[in-house]
Design a protein around this motif. Structure first.
Motif, mmCIF file in Angstrom:
data_model
loop_
_atom_site.group_PDB
_atom_site.id
_atom_site.type_symbol
_atom_site.label_atom_id
_atom_site.label_comp_id
_atom_site.label_asym_id
_atom_site.label_seq_id
_atom_site.Cartn_x
_atom_site.Cartn_y
_atom_site.Cartn_z
ATOM 1 N N GLY A 283 0.795 -1.220 0.000
ATOM 2 C CA GLY A 283 0.000 0.000 0.000
ATOM 3 C C GLY A 283 0.825 1.268 0.000
ATOM 4 N N MET A 284 2.056 1.189 0.480
ATOM 5 C CA MET A 284 2.903 2.379 0.553
ATOM 6 C C MET A 284 3.622 2.678 -0.747
ATOM 7 S SD MET A 284 4.612 1.944 4.342
ATOM 8 C CE MET A 284 5.596 3.437 4.143
ATOM 9 N N THR A 285 3.664 1.736 -1.660
ATOM 10 C CA THR A 285 4.457 1.929 -2.875
ATOM 11 C C THR A 285 3.909 3.031 -3.765
ATOM 12 O OG1 THR A 285 3.206 0.159 -3.968
ATOM 13 C CG2 THR A 285 5.294 -0.442 -2.900
ATOM 14 N N ASP A 286 2.625 3.366 -3.596
ATOM 15 C CA ASP A 286 2.044 4.437 -4.416
ATOM 16 C C ASP A 286 2.396 5.818 -3.880
ATOM 17 O OD1 ASP A 286 0.860 2.603 -6.081
ATOM 18 O OD2 ASP A 286 -1.012 2.526 -4.932
ATOM 19 N N THR A 287 2.950 5.896 -2.678
ATOM 20 C CA THR A 287 3.325 7.190 -2.105
ATOM 21 C C THR A 287 4.516 7.754 -2.862
ATOM 22 O OG1 THR A 287 2.595 6.450 0.074
ATOM 23 C CG2 THR A 287 4.050 8.371 0.007
ATOM 24 N N PRO A 288 4.449 9.003 -3.296
ATOM 25 C CA PRO A 288 5.587 9.590 -4.029
ATOM 26 C C PRO A 288 6.869 9.515 -3.200
ATOM 27 C CG PRO A 288 3.657 11.005 -4.210
ATOM 28 C CD PRO A 288 3.307 9.939 -3.223
ATOM 29 N N GLY A 289 7.919 9.008 -3.818
ATOM 30 C CA GLY A 289 9.219 8.918 -3.156
ATOM 31 C C GLY A 289 9.427 7.667 -2.344
ATOM 32 N N ALA A 290 8.393 6.820 -2.210
ATOM 33 C CA ALA A 290 8.509 5.646 -1.353
ATOM 34 C C ALA A 290 9.527 4.638 -1.886
ATOM 35 C CB ALA A 290 7.148 4.972 -1.191
ATOM 36 N N LEU A 291 9.697 4.576 -3.207
ATOM 37 C CA LEU A 291 10.606 3.584 -3.790
ATOM 38 C C LEU A 291 11.946 4.187 -4.189
ATOM 39 C CD1 LEU A 291 8.080 1.562 -5.985
ATOM 40 C CD2 LEU A 291 9.115 0.865 -3.819
ATOM 41 N N ASP A 292 12.182 5.432 -3.794
ATOM 42 C CA ASP A 292 13.456 6.064 -4.155
ATOM 43 C C ASP A 292 14.629 5.310 -3.512
ATOM 44 O OD1 ASP A 292 11.979 7.909 -5.463
ATOM 45 O OD2 ASP A 292 12.408 9.591 -4.102
ATOM 46 N N GLY A 293 15.504 4.787 -4.373
ATOM 47 C CA GLY A 293 16.709 4.138 -3.890
ATOM 48 C C GLY A 293 16.515 2.744 -3.344
ATOM 49 N N ILE A 294 15.305 2.182 -3.433
ATOM 50 C CA ILE A 294 15.088 0.823 -2.926
ATOM 51 C C ILE A 294 14.388 -0.007 -3.994
ATOM 52 C CG2 ILE A 294 14.994 1.566 -0.520
ATOM 53 C CD1 ILE A 294 11.997 1.412 -0.607
ATOM 54 N N VAL A 295 14.343 -1.309 -3.806
ATOM 55 C CA VAL A 295 13.841 -2.221 -4.830
ATOM 56 C C VAL A 295 12.327 -2.124 -4.932
ATOM 57 C CG1 VAL A 295 15.770 -3.811 -4.460
ATOM 58 C CG2 VAL A 295 13.621 -4.165 -3.213
ATOM 59 N N SER A 296 11.818 -2.609 -6.043
ATOM 60 C CA SER A 296 10.374 -2.591 -6.277
ATOM 61 C C SER A 296 9.680 -3.581 -5.351
ATOM 62 C CB SER A 296 10.074 -2.961 -7.730
ATOM 63 O OG SER A 296 10.412 -4.324 -7.956
ATOM 64 N N HIS A 297 8.362 -3.466 -5.298
ATOM 65 C CA HIS A 297 7.610 -4.375 -4.436
ATOM 66 C C HIS A 297 7.728 -5.821 -4.931
ATOM 67 C CE1 HIS A 297 4.663 -5.525 -1.465
ATOM 68 N NE2 HIS A 297 3.937 -6.128 -2.416
ATOM 69 N N ALA A 298 7.728 -6.004 -6.253
ATOM 70 C CA ALA A 298 7.844 -7.366 -6.790
ATOM 71 C C ALA A 298 9.174 -8.001 -6.376
ATOM 72 C CB ALA A 298 7.709 -7.337 -8.311
ATOM 73 N N GLU A 299 10.254 -7.220 -6.436
ATOM 74 C CA GLU A 299 11.555 -7.747 -6.030
ATOM 75 C C GLU A 299 11.575 -8.042 -4.523
ATOM 76 O OE1 GLU A 299 15.052 -5.784 -8.502
ATOM 77 O OE2 GLU A 299 13.507 -4.275 -8.027
ATOM 78 N N PHE A 300 10.910 -7.211 -3.756
ATOM 79 C CA PHE A 300 10.824 -7.441 -2.309
ATOM 80 C C PHE A 300 10.095 -8.753 -2.020
ATOM 81 C CE2 PHE A 300 7.842 -6.733 1.333
ATOM 82 C CZ PHE A 300 8.754 -6.990 2.348
ATOM 83 N N ILE A 301 9.001 -8.994 -2.721
ATOM 84 C CA ILE A 301 8.241 -10.233 -2.527
ATOM 85 C C ILE A 301 9.098 -11.438 -2.900
ATOM 86 C CG2 ILE A 301 6.259 -11.582 -3.334
ATOM 87 C CD1 ILE A 301 5.550 -9.318 -1.435
ATOM 88 N N ASP A 302 9.885 -11.323 -3.967
ATOM 89 C CA ASP A 302 10.777 -12.420 -4.351
ATOM 90 C C ASP A 302 11.813 -12.683 -3.252
ATOM 91 O OD1 ASP A 302 9.450 -12.795 -6.710
ATOM 92 O OD2 ASP A 302 10.830 -11.547 -7.904
ATOM 93 N N GLU A 303 12.274 -11.626 -2.618
ATOM 94 C CA GLU A 303 13.231 -11.795 -1.519
ATOM 95 C C GLU A 303 12.601 -12.586 -0.380
ATOM 96 O OE1 GLU A 303 15.375 -8.373 -0.002
ATOM 97 O OE2 GLU A 303 15.017 -7.319 -1.891
ATOM 98 N N LEU A 304 11.384 -12.229 -0.026
ATOM 99 C CA LEU A 304 10.707 -12.933 1.061
ATOM 100 C C LEU A 304 10.492 -14.397 0.697
ATOM 101 C CD1 LEU A 304 7.987 -10.422 2.370
ATOM 102 C CD2 LEU A 304 10.360 -10.704 3.085
#
Length: 465
Positions: A432-453
């Motif tokens: 839900g936070m990924t739509d916030t402007p600047g939330a993904l600056d410098g960090i991986v996408s949500h899909a990549e995060f899910i793959d990590e988990l």
């Protein structure tokens, strides 16, 4: 009409309420009859009425009435069951209140004798009252402020000998009561009793030493306080530090330095292996001792050395109080540079969670956000920390807030909790936070995060998504 009826009903209801004002309206004659009826079969109420009547006559009559009951309680050998214990406690409380509140205001000398006698009831009561919850013991312990008030009103010449004798004859009980009462004793009474216990007498030990230290605290007698500590204890850093701090505060700076050096942390005895290999053991640092050294250095006028000790202590403890004391003594503009250095120390702290806690609590949110982005993999946060800190960061640093939530989820997956409800909730919150402007600056996408988990989940288990 209806309005007047409602008002009349309210008035009647108010008049039937049991209150002081309404009872006064009954008149003295009717109240006396009611009290006599209530006292029939209620021994404690009857005793209280007698005490009230005696108090109206005078101090001597009130003292005599109290004596009758205290003498009866002292002479009794009847065992008190748990059913009768509340009645006894009420009885004791009534007489204590009349001694401390009524008789003390009328004649402090008479009150002094009676309150000593009241406390002296305890050994006999303890042996014959069934009291598994310790209610009798608590009653006497909680009565210490009443003891302080009465003996202070009586004064040192009257109270001193009685308290001294009580400590000599039954230290195990009276030591606790007087120790509890000490902070509320008048200074003359506390000083008189302290002198009786110390002047020309052997150094106090055990429970008596505790009483002496309480009295010395009350009177500000640093020497008596220190003398009540065994010499072997004074070599311990925490004890020596406290002595030094007190001596410095009283202006005895040279003595404070002596006490401090006598308790300086020392390395443990080296083993034979360490001696052969030149591995000399190091002294275990003591925050309490170092804090006392700062106090002594300030008292000695060594302000620069004290500042150096403050910074060293901060670098070792990350204490915000120590940093505030350090910064507060710096010239203008130097404090900005010092704060930058301190925040850098926190950001690089080995325990990343502790370092982040310092930055969040200072607060230094910009530096905290930068630390989160740089050291997210090192963070070991609990659920409360994650929720609190991400909530504080999300407004200005949404990417740091998102990184905290992801760090918590990764930690749980490493612990084998990848399928837990908390991980699911964290994943949903992160999405839900990924739509916030600047939330993904410098960090991986949500899909990549899910793959990590998914990769962190234990082998052989179905995915948690």
């Amino acid at each position: 009409m209806s309005h007047r009826k409602v008002m009349a009903k309210k008035s009647a209801a108010a008049r039937k309420t049991v209150s002081s004002a309404n009872l006064i309206e009954l008149g003295a004659d009717r109240l006396a009859v009611l009290l006599l009826e209530a006292a029939t079969g209620n021994a404690n109420l009857k005793r209280r009425l007698k005490l009230e009547l005696a108090a109206e006559v005078g101090a001597a009559d009130l003292a005599l009435e109290i004596d009758k009951r205290l003498t009866a309680l002292a002479a009794s050998r009847t065992r008190v069951s748990w059913r009768k214990r509340p009645e006894l406690i009420d009885d004791l409380s009534i007489h204590l209140n009349f001694i401390a509140e009524r008789l003390a205001g009328m004649d402090a000398g008479l009150a002094l004798d009676r309150i000593i006698a009241w406390f002296d009831l305890y050994p006999g009561l303890a042996s014959r009252v069934k009291d598994p919850k310790g209610e009798i013991s608590a009653l006497f312990f909680d009565a210490a402020p009443d003891l302080a008030r009465v003996v202070s009103a009586a004064g040192p010449e009257a109270a001193g000998p009685l308290l001294f004798e009580a400590l000599q004859t039954r230290l195990s009980d009276w030591g606790g009561w007087i120790g509890r009462a000490a902070p509320e004793l008048s200074e003359p009474v506390a000083g008189d009793l302290l002198a009786r216990l110390t002047e020309g007498r052997p150094r106090p030990t055990g429970r008596l030493a505790l009483v002496v230290r309480k009295l010395a605290d009350r009177t500000g007698d640093v020497q008596a306080w220190a003398d009540a500590i065994p010499d072997i204890e004074k070599s311990k850093p925490e004890v020596g530090a406290e002595i030094a701090r007190r001596l410095a505060a009283s202006g005895r700076v040279a003595d404070a330095r002596v006490a401090l050096e006598a308790s300086r942390p020392r390395p443990p005895t080296a083993s034979k292996w360490a001696l052969r290999n030149g591995a000399a053991p190091q002294a275990e640092p003591s925050d309490v001792w170092d804090t006392a050294e700062i106090v002594v250095l300030e008292a000695e006028g060594a302000a620069d050395e004290a500042q150096g000790c403050r910074w060293t202590l901060f670098e070792r403890t990350l204490s915000p109080d120590v940093l505030r004391a350090f910064i507060g003594r710096l010239p203008d503009f130097d404090d900005v540079e010092a704060l930058d250095r301190a925040q850098a120390v926190a950001a690089a702290w080995p325990d990343a969670a502790k370092g982040l806690a310092f930055l969040m609590d200072w607060p230094a949110l910009r530096e905290a956000a930068a630390m989160v982005l740089a050291r997210a993999a090192d963070l070991r946060l609990d659920a409360d920390q994650t929720a609190l800190w991400s909530g504080r960061l999300v407004g200005r640093y949404p990417n740091a807030a998102l990184s905290l939530i992801r760090a918590r989820a990764r930690l749980l997956c490493r612990q084998g909790l990848g399928r837990s409800d908390e991980v699911r909730a964290l994943s949903a919150e992160a999405a839900g936070m990924t739509d916030t402007p600047g939330a993904l600056d410098g960090i991986v996408s949500h899909a990549e995060f899910i793959d990590e988990l998914e990769a962190l989940s234990r082998p052989g288990r179905p995915g948690w998504r």
